[in-house]
Structure formats: structure tokens, C-alpha cells
Motif scaffolding. Structure first.
Motif, mmCIF file in Angstrom:
data_model
loop_
_atom_site.group_PDB
_atom_site.id
_atom_site.type_symbol
_atom_site.label_atom_id
_atom_site.label_comp_id
_atom_site.label_asym_id
_atom_site.label_seq_id
_atom_site.Cartn_x
_atom_site.Cartn_y
_atom_site.Cartn_z
ATOM 1 N N PRO A 105 -39.102 52.465 43.965
ATOM 2 C CA PRO A 105 -38.620 51.456 44.913
ATOM 3 C C PRO A 105 -37.541 50.555 44.306
ATOM 4 N N LEU A 106 -36.485 50.352 45.042
ATOM 5 C CA LEU A 106 -35.350 49.603 44.508
ATOM 6 C C LEU A 106 -35.231 48.196 45.080
ATOM 7 N N LEU A 107 -35.725 47.979 46.310
ATOM 8 C CA LEU A 107 -35.494 46.678 46.945
ATOM 9 C C LEU A 107 -36.139 45.528 46.162
ATOM 10 N N ASN A 108 -37.383 45.725 45.724
ATOM 11 C CA ASN A 108 -38.017 44.638 44.982
ATOM 12 C C ASN A 108 -37.283 44.316 43.690
ATOM 13 N N LYS A 109 -36.779 45.364 43.040
ATOM 14 C CA LYS A 109 -35.979 45.126 41.837
ATOM 15 C C LYS A 109 -34.716 44.339 42.176
ATOM 16 N N ALA A 110 -34.146 44.652 43.321
ATOM 17 C CA ALA A 110 -32.929 43.951 43.733
ATOM 18 C C ALA A 110 -33.221 42.477 44.007
ATOM 19 N N ILE A 111 -34.347 42.191 44.654
ATOM 20 C CA ILE A 111 -34.707 40.797 44.935
ATOM 21 C C ILE A 111 -34.918 40.042 43.628
ATOM 22 N N GLN A 112 -35.555 40.712 42.698
ATOM 23 C CA GLN A 112 -35.786 40.114 41.391
ATOM 24 C C GLN A 112 -34.457 39.825 40.688
ATOM 25 N N LEU A 113 -33.555 40.779 40.769
ATOM 26 C CA LEU A 113 -32.251 40.596 40.125
ATOM 27 C C LEU A 113 -31.478 39.453 40.789
ATOM 28 N N LEU A 114 -31.530 39.400 42.122
ATOM 29 C CA LEU A 114 -30.831 38.321 42.819
ATOM 30 C C LEU A 114 -31.363 36.966 42.360
ATOM 31 N N SER A 115 -32.670 36.886 42.195
ATOM 32 C CA SER A 115 -33.237 35.601 41.762
ATOM 33 C C SER A 115 -32.786 35.271 40.344
ATOM 34 N N GLU A 116 -32.652 36.280 39.511
ATOM 35 C CA GLU A 116 -32.144 36.063 38.149
ATOM 36 C C GLU A 116 -30.731 35.483 38.201
ATOM 37 N N ILE A 117 -29.911 36.100 39.031
ATOM 38 C CA ILE A 117 -28.512 35.680 39.113
ATOM 39 C C ILE A 117 -28.417 34.235 39.593
ATOM 40 N N ILE A 118 -29.271 33.879 40.560
ATOM 41 C CA ILE A 118 -29.171 32.548 41.145
ATOM 42 C C ILE A 118 -29.928 31.497 40.329
ATOM 43 N N LEU A 119 -31.108 31.843 39.852
ATOM 44 C CA LEU A 119 -31.964 30.822 39.225
ATOM 45 C C LEU A 119 -32.031 30.880 37.698
ATOM 46 N N HIS A 120 -31.674 32.029 37.127
ATOM 47 C CA HIS A 120 -31.790 32.144 35.667
ATOM 48 C C HIS A 120 -30.504 32.670 35.043
ATOM 49 N N PRO A 121 -29.446 31.903 35.130
ATOM 50 C CA PRO A 121 -28.172 32.366 34.561
ATOM 51 C C PRO A 121 -28.230 32.395 33.035
ATOM 52 N N ALA A 122 -27.284 33.091 32.442
ATOM 53 C CA ALA A 122 -27.152 33.088 30.985
ATOM 54 C C ALA A 122 -26.774 31.676 30.552
ATOM 55 N N LEU A 123 -27.479 31.138 29.543
ATOM 56 C CA LEU A 123 -27.227 29.763 29.095
ATOM 57 C C LEU A 123 -27.064 29.708 27.585
ATOM 58 N N GLU A 124 -26.362 28.665 27.111
ATOM 59 C CA GLU A 124 -26.413 28.326 25.676
ATOM 60 C C GLU A 124 -26.530 26.804 25.597
ATOM 61 N N ASN A 125 -27.372 26.331 24.723
ATOM 62 C CA ASN A 125 -27.631 24.892 24.592
ATOM 63 C C ASN A 125 -27.906 24.212 25.930
ATOM 64 N N GLY A 126 -28.630 24.896 26.785
ATOM 65 C CA GLY A 126 -29.017 24.283 28.048
ATOM 66 C C GLY A 126 -27.906 24.126 29.078
ATOM 67 N N ARG A 127 -26.794 24.784 28.876
ATOM 68 C CA ARG A 127 -25.748 24.796 29.914
ATOM 69 C C ARG A 127 -25.077 26.161 29.918
ATOM 70 N N PHE A 128 -24.102 26.335 30.854
ATOM 71 C CA PHE A 128 -23.461 27.649 30.950
ATOM 72 C C PHE A 128 -22.783 28.039 29.635
ATOM 73 N N VAL A 129 -22.673 29.334 29.437
ATOM 74 C CA VAL A 129 -22.048 29.855 28.218
ATOM 75 C C VAL A 129 -20.544 29.573 28.275
ATOM 76 N N SER A 130 -20.022 28.892 27.250
ATOM 77 C CA SER A 130 -18.633 28.433 27.371
ATOM 78 C C SER A 130 -17.645 29.601 27.429
ATOM 79 N N GLN A 131 -17.965 30.680 26.726
ATOM 80 C CA GLN A 131 -17.034 31.815 26.782
ATOM 81 C C GLN A 131 -16.919 32.348 28.217
ATOM 82 N N ILE A 132 -18.054 32.447 28.908
ATOM 83 C CA ILE A 132 -18.041 32.925 30.299
ATOM 84 C C ILE A 132 -17.259 31.947 31.184
#
Lengths: 426, 428
Positions: A105-132
Motif C-alpha cells: 500500500p502506497l497511500l499511507n506512506k504518502a500521507i506519512q511523507l506529506l506530514s514529514e514535509i510539512i511538520l518535520h523539515p530538515a533542521l540544524e540548530n533548531g532552525r532551517f538548514v542554511s545551505q537549503i
């Protein structure tokens, strides 16, 4: 026609549309906030940073590799304006495993990924990664500049800028060049937190889906602060009365002149006359049977394109045409004549019927694509007025000749913008 | 009427060849609102030299005539066909490519009438001197519009750099000068040669009853008479393997530069499954090298050389094939060098099985997504059918691709002499 099931989930609304039309399932996440100079560029940058890395997939390469493994899940983001609202859209489209040999099943994985993108972005020192952030600032600058290079788009942007000076609507949805540089990983992260707190959020899930299990996945992975969906407040903008027609001529080294004309209709999606305005636009310039196409292109041979369209949530009517610079006066005269004909009621019953049939067709066709379906349904979020599809169809059907003439006589010419060649006389 | 079932994709396709040679395909799509139909001739901008029907001599016609004909077919003695379609609630359109001209409508009502209108207007030409002259103004503005469009200019500039002889290098719409030579008689000559039903394909997808619709088409075609079909003789250009010009720079009124690198493939003469394999292998290879999950994409993006406009595409027809790679950039010189480097050093580091499998998965998902669109199905199915391939074979052929297949196309195409560059740069 379409069965939309809207459920309040934590802090936002989830809308399910069950259909077996497609071979993929589509997730569309929309965040709505008032359009303002202070936030427009931050918002234009934010989704691009979010799609560049998450906690689990911290770089574009690792994230994109994961998307490939989910059978080429498609992730994209964009920004739009709906009236005085600025909307961030994040889309994730994933194959329906029932058409694959390997049926995990792919949909549940997609929902999980969407939540990652929105709620758990890549961070450094508690803020966005400066290179990105730096990388995406550069890409944003290039995106803003490239609007200048596509002359049809540029002419349209310039018209709106001139016409709506001093209104939030003049702001371009992709932000302002001069505000990009000052953004830091800190300021963007602070804004991101604020947007998650305050934006009005809607999630659409479309496809041949198991609603119960999808809802469970949404509830498990996607939680925003606060229980109930928030409402973004609509900025108050005084209706503009046109005192004088504003004329702007700009010269560039180009071969074809781009003539863009803006009118105020004072009618938006909220109004009773909205359907009549749609029919007006269809007779005037919306289609290839319309007055503009017939008279500017087919009869006078002045242009390849001559059309009009509506900005439904702002109440604007825009005409656009590409002409030989020397034909400016001729084209303007024909366009004015068509508008006057509309005001005088000089159109046949045949034209009314034809236009209604094409509008009906257009709406039904839009509902055949997942993206189109979401855009149609989302009107009801942006506007206070709810219009189910059936009402949309019957409302158009009921429009009478008098309604069209009444609407036509309300329309005021506001701004004429002409982008022309260096040699052009005007 | 033949029924073809694709189990994995859960699609059923119906096929029949009409007595006059027309190929008809119907794909029922019950849950859609709209029906989408295309009526396509195997005739495009590259067919500029041929033996006109009923004659024996090769003839050169003006550039842009296939596209001009497409515009003019909409006009009839009693008015414009667009009007007819919109009265019937349909939206109609047409397009001309290098090798095809397609006429189409989509509608959610009056499908039977609209299909009748489509077949009849395409099969009943009406050209007059007066309307031909009037069209020159309209198409002149279409050409001007493209002249000001840097994406179009850099794309055609690249093709022009790649080809020495083949007319694929000529803009599909021709030029303001070349279309000046078009006359109604020339249009009739091209029409007579290329619009014979045996050179055409009708494809319909939508919530239709296949039996009733096929019967309607049979009756419509039986009413019309056509001369006996003869094999169309098209000129075969001798195109060298080398590109015409290594680099071409176009200064324009832009703020951001554009840079495209082209790979000229050797003329691919295969048909059917072999061709499908070749084409998909090249697509997989490009995806592996330049896709968003590739190391090169990441590197070029981090270096600030590319942005989200970066893209790649492979076009393959009977007499030509080429790949295009690139997008907007701040440094068109550096980007050109980098892309060429990736291409020319590919064979130094072998492709891993695991990467191949990943790209295949991605391609399979993307293919399923494109099947959401009846437009895509109709247009691509027709293109494939003209090369004796089947659109619905894409997944099994993708699955069957091996590292050897990928290396084969790389060996064939990844050579310095087959690379060209075109750039649009800001005018001083």
C-alpha cells in the motif's frame, strides 16, 4: 456528481473525494493567509524549502530517491492568489498499487511523507538548514526574474501591478525580488511556525481510497496546533471607483506587442451575479466562438490570440492580445466596440445558449482531473458563498439576457497596458 | 471489432480497420465526464518534399504548410467549425508536430454529433484564395509570438544546430516569408496526398458505448468516397551523424540566460517493440543521469547552475531522434560544459542494477499517472501506433530493460560529435 466528504481533523479540514477515475491517489495541502507585503516573499520561499529535505530524508537527493522508491510519487508546490488571499499548495501524487504487480500500500506512506514535509523539515540548530535556505533563495530570485522573460506573463503581471496599485492584490504570488536577500533561516523558521499556527488549512485526498484507513493515517500523522480549523481573515479592501482610465506604454526589444486591458466588474464569486458574469465573459472573450476571437482574430486578422478571462475572487476582467505594434489603435477600437456591443445587448440568443453549453462542458471537464477537482472545490473555502456543483450548473442555466446586460453595464475600464517594440509607434 | 484487454492496467481497447483503411480505436472510460477524440494524420512539418497524389515527380512545398493547412481546415464555406462545436457544447482544437497533425474535440454532451462534426470537417476540405490570404496575418502573429518566446527560440535554435539537412530543423509554423508562398492549390495538393483515411487514425476515449460508436463511424465512412490508396512517397534526407554546429548563442531581451545541450541520435529505423525498447532505454538513461534524485542534479543545483526549470526530454521519430537537456541558468558556459562532461564520462562509471531498478519504478509510476489523462492516452497512443508500437506495452517493456540495453543507447549516442549547445543570453 462528486461526493465530497469533509471531516474536521486536528486543526484543519480533510476533504475526501472517492472516485475510480484515476490510477493514482492525490493529496493536496492548502494553506491560506491574507496577502500582505510583509509575508508575501516569506511564503513564496517556504514551500520550496520544505520540499528540499525532511528529518528522515534530509537532502533533496535522499528525499527524491525516496519518492522514486514509492513508484515515482510526484511532489510539487506552488503559490497562487485568490482575491486578497495568498495560498501555498503542496501536492503529492502516488500510484494506486492495485495497478502494480508489487501491491504494497502506497497511500499511507504518502500521507506519512506529506506530514514529514510539512511538520518535520530538515533542521540544524533548531532552525532551517542554511545551505537549503540559501539555495532556495537563489532559485526564488531566478523564478521572479524569469517572469520578466516570458513576455505574455510579464505583460499580465505588469497590468495587475499598475491597475491594483495600493491594493494587496498588486503583490505577485511568487514574492518580491528586493525582499529575498534579507530572509534568514531564523526569520523563515519563525514565520513557518506562525503559519502553522495561523493559516487556514485544507487537505484534499482524491482517488480510489479506503476513507477510514486514510483518515486514521491523517489523524495519526498530521496534527496542527489547536483543535478546530482556523479561518484566515479576509483583508478589507475598499471597492475601487475608476476616476480616469490609466494608460501605460512600455518598450522592450520585442517583435510582437502585448496588449493587456483590465476592467473592474465589482462582481466576485460571493455575488448573485457571478453566473451572469461568467456568461458575459464567455460571449465577450472566453472562448473561440467569442466576440474578441471572431472580431480581432478571424475578421480583422490582427492577432493569433485575443481573449478575456476573469479573476473570480477579485472581480477583475482581463483582456489580452498579441498584435503588431502599429495596429494598436485598430485593435483598441475593435475591443471597445465589442465591449459596447455587450453593454447594448447586441448578442444573439444563440450566442447565449452556445456560451452556456461551453461553460457547462468546461466545468464538467475540469472535474475530470484531480487538480481541477480540487480547484473547483477550493472556491468554496476561499469564498463565504458555498456553491455545490449542481447549483453551479443550474445557476448558469438560469442566466437571462437582462442579467448579462446588467452585468455588462457595471463593468468599468480601469487600465490599458501595452508592451511594445522599440520601433513601435505606440 | 477486435477487443484487446490489458489486465494489469484494467483497460479494454476496441479496434477496427475501416474498408477505406482508417484505423479506429475506442477506449471506454466509464467514470469520466468527458469524451476526448483525436483524428490524426501522419503528416507534419518535416514532410516538405513528396510525390503529390496522382503525379510522379518529387515536389518541394513551402515551409509551414502542414501547420497552415491545419488552421485552414477549420474554415468552411458556411463558416467556422469552432462555432459548430461550441453550439454542441464541445471544445475543439488542433496541433501540428514534426510528423503529425491532429484534430480533436472534448465534450461532456452531444458526443455523437461532435464525433460526426470531427470526421466531416476533417474529411471535407474547403480552401479559397481569400481565406488563405487572411490566414497569413493570423499565422504571422503566431510566428511573432514564438519569436519573442526565449524557451521556444532556444529549443529550435538547438535543433537547428543539430541538423544539417533534415527539415526537423525548420520551425513548424515556417516563417512569415515562407507562408507568403502558400496558395489554395498547394493546400489541396497536400491535403489530397496526406489526408487519405489509410494515412489516418481516429482515437476516442470516454464514457462511450463502443458498439454504437463503432457503428456510427462505419456508417459515416461508408458515405464518403476516396481514391484508391497508394503508398505515400516522402523524400528521405541523408543526414550525417555529426551536428551542424557545436554551439549557437542567441542574444535576447531577457534577464536570465538559458542553456540547452542536445544529443543527436543516429537515425533509428526500428519499428514495434524494438523501437519502444530503444526509446524507453534512452528515457531511463536520461532520468538516471539528470533526474532530481541523481547525483548530478544535486551537484549542479548546489553549485547554483540550475533551478527547477531544468529538464530533459527525448524525441524519437522515424528519421530522427534527439535528446534535449537544460534550463535557466546564471552561467550558460559552465552549465554546457558540465552537462557535456556528464554525458561523455558516463561510460567510465558503470550503472548499478539497483539504480536501474529505482528509475524503472519511477517511470512505471509516472506512466500510470499519465494514464489519468485521456488527452495523453489519445495523443501518445496515436504516436506509438504510427510506429507500430503499443502505448499499453510500456510497463512490460520498461520492466524488461537491462543494463545492456541502457549501455547500448549510450554507446550509440554519447559522442562529442553528436552534441550541440544552444544558449539564450541577455542582450547588451
Amino acid at each position: 456528481m462528486i461526493r465530497e466528504n469533509t471531516i474536521t481533523t486536528q486543526g484543519f479540514r480533510t476533504h475526501f473525494v472517492q472516485t475510480d477515475k484515476y490510477k493514482t491517489s492525490t493529496l493536496v495541502w492548502k494553506m491560506k493567509a491574507p496577502l500582505s507585503k510583509e509575508t508575501v516573499t516569506l511564503r513564496a520561499l517556504l514551500p520550496y524549502v520544505l520540499q528540499s529535505g525532511t528529518k528522515t530524508h534530509p537532502s533533496m537527493k535522499t528525499l527524491r530517491t525516496y519518492l522514486d522508491e514509492l513508484y515515482g510519487a510526484m511532489l510539487n508546490v506552488d503559490l497562487t492568489k485568490k482575491g486578497e488571499f495568498h495560498i501555498i499548495t503542496i501536492r503529492l501524487d502516488v500510484a494506486n498499487e492495485k495497478f502494480l504487480k508489487d501491491a504494497s500500500p502506497l497511500l499511507n506512506k504518502a500521507i506519512q511523507l506529506l506530514s514529514e514535509i510539512i511538520l518535520h523539515p530538515a533542521l540544524e540548530n533548531g532552525r532551517f538548514v542554511s545551505q537549503i535556505v540559501e539555495q532556495e533563495k537563489r532559485a526564488l530570485k531566478q523564478r521572479i526574474q524569469s517572469a520578466y522573460d516570458d513576455k505574455m506573463r510579464y505583460a499580465n503581471l505588469r497590468l495587475v501591478e499598475e491597475m491594483c496599485k495600493n491594493e494587496p492584490y498588486a503583490l505577485p504570488s511568487h514574492g518580491q525580488l528586493e525582499d529575498v536577500e534579507a530572509i534568514t533561516p531564523d526569520t523563515l523558521f519563525t514565520y513557518y511556525k506562525k503559519a502553522l499556527q495561523e493559516d487556514e488549512v485544507d487537505l484534499y485526498i482524491i482517488g480510489d481510497i479506503e476513507e477510514t484507513s486514510a483518515l486514521e493515517a491523517v489523524q495519526q500523522h498530521l496534527q496542527l496546533p489547536g483543535q478546530l480549523p482556523r479561518t484566515a481573515e479576509k483583508p478589507h479592501v475598499e471597492p475601487k471607483k475608476v476616476a480616469n482610465v490609466h494608460e501605460v506604454v512600455e518598450k522592450q526589444d520585442i517583435k510582437q506587442g502585448k496588449l493587456n486591458i483590465g476592467y473592474r466588474t465589482q462582481i466576485t464569486y460571493d455575488d448573485d451575479d457571478y453566473y451572469a458574469l461568467q456568461v458575459f465573459n464567455g460571449i465577450f472573450g472566453g472562448f473561440s466562438h467569442s466576440k474578441l476571437f471572431i472580431n480581432v482574430r478571424e475578421k480583422a486578422s490582427l492577432a493569433y490570440y485575443a481573449a478575456s478571462r476573469l479573476e473570480s475572487h477579485k472581480g477583475l476582467l482581463m483582456v489580452m492580445s498579441g498584435i503588431e505594434p502599429a495596429n494598436y489603435e485598430k485593435a483598441m477600437q475593435i475591443i471597445h466596440e465589442q465591449m459596447n456591443a455587450m453593454k447594448q445587448g447586441e448578442f444573439s440568443d444563440n450566442e447565449i445558449e452556445q456560451t452556456k453549453a461551453v461553460i457547462r462542458n468546461q466545468l464538467l471537464e475540469t472535474l475530470d482531473t484531480p487538480r481541477g477537482m480540487v480547484e473547483v472545490l477550493y472556491h468554496n473555502v476561499v469564498s463565504e458563498r458555498k456553491r455545490p456543483i449542481d447549483e453551479w450548473l443550474s445557476g448558469t442555466e438560469k442566466v437571462q439576457r437582462e442579467d448579462i446586460v446588467r452585468v455588462a453595464n457595471q463593468i468599468e475600464l480601469d487600465t490599458i497596458y501595452f508592451l511594445t517594440g522599440m520601433e513601435g509607434e505606440k | 471489432m477486435e477487443k484487446i484487454v490489458y489486465e494489469q492496467l484494467q483497460e479494454q481497447l476496441y479496434y477496427e480497420k475501416m474498408p477505406n483503411g482508417l484505423d479506429v480505436y475506442i477506449l471506454p472510460k466509464k467514470s469520466f465526464n468527458k469524451t476526448y477524440a483525436t483524428f490524426t494524420t501522419k503528416y507534419g512539418s518535416v514532410d516538405n518534399q513528396f510525390v503529390p497524389l496522382g503525379t510522379t515527380e518529387m515536389k518541394r512545398v513551402p515551409d509551414g504548410i502542414a501547420h497552415f493547412l491545419e488552421h485552414k481546415l477549420f474554415e468552411k464555406e458556411d463558416g467556422d467549425v469552432f462555432q459548430q462545436f461550441s453550439k454542441q457544447g464541445a471544445s475543439a482544437n488542433a496541433f501540428t508536430s514534426f510528423t503529425r497533425t491532429a484534430y480533436l474535440f472534448s465534450s461532456t454532451a452531444n458526443v455523437e454529433k461532435n464525433l460526426e462534426t470531427l470526421m466531416d470537417f476533417v474529411q471535407t476540405p474547403y480552401f479559397s484564395e481569400q481565406t488563405v490570404e487572411k490566414e497569413k496575418g493570423i499565422i504571422g502573429q503566431e510566428i511573432r509570438m514564438y519569436d519573442d518566446n526565449p524557451d521556444w527560440r532556444v529549443y529550435f535554435g538547438l535543433i537547428e544546430s543539430m541538423y544539417q539537412q533534415h527539415p526537423v530543423k525548420i520551425d513548424i509554423a515556417g516563417t512569415v516569408e515562407s507562408i507568403a508562398d502558400i496558395t489554395k492549390d498547394l493546400l489541396y495538393e497536400c491535403y489530397g496526398t496526406f489526408y487519405h483515411p489509410s494515412n489516418m487514425l481516429l482515437f476516442i476515449a470516454g464514457p462511450v458505448d463502443e458498439k454504437a460508436m463503432m457503428e456510427q463511424i462505419r456508417r459515416n465512412q461508408a458515405k464518403k468516397s476516396f481514391p484508391k490508396a497508394s503508398e505515400i512517397q516522402r523524400f528521405h534526407y541523408q543526414e550525417p551523424e555529426e551536428v551542424a554546429k557545436e554551439k549557437h548563442v542567441l542574444p535576447m531581451h531577457v534577464q536570465t540566460s538559458k542553456c540547452l545541450v542536445g544529443i543527436k541520435a543516429k537515425a533509428v529505423k526500428q519499428k514495434g517493440k524494438e523501437k519502444l525498447k530503444h526509446e524507453l532505454a534512452m528515457n531511463v538513461l536520461l532520468d538516471y543521469l539528470f533526474g532530481k534524485s541523481s547525483q548530478h542534479y544535486e551537484r549542479l543545483y548546489q553549485q547554483g547552475l540550475i533551478d527547477e526549470t531544468f529538464a530533459y526530454d527525448y524525441t524519437e521519430e522515424e528519421q530522427f531522434g534527439f535528446a534535449v537537456i537544460g534550463g535557466d541558468t546564471n552561467d550558460p558556459e559552465k552549465l554546457a560544459t558540465e552537462i557535456k562532461q556528464v554525458i561523455l564520462t558516463f561510460q567510465d562509471s558503470p550503472l548499478a542494477q539497483e539504480d536501474l531498478e529505482r528509475v524503472k519504478k519511477k517511470k512505471i509510476g509516472a506512466f500510470l499517472r499519465s494514464l489519468n489523462s485521456p488527452e495523453y492516452i489519445a495523443n501518445q497512443f496515436t504516436r506509438y501506433a504510427f510506429h507500430e508500437m503499443s502505448l499499453f506495452e510500456v510497463v512490460p517493456v520498461l520492466e524488461s530493460l537491462t543494463i545492456h540495453d541502457i549501455m547500448k543507447v549510450a554507446n550509440e549516442c554519447f559522442h562529442q560529435k553528436q552534441l550541440a549547445v544552444c544558449q539564450v543570453v541577455p542582450k547588451e
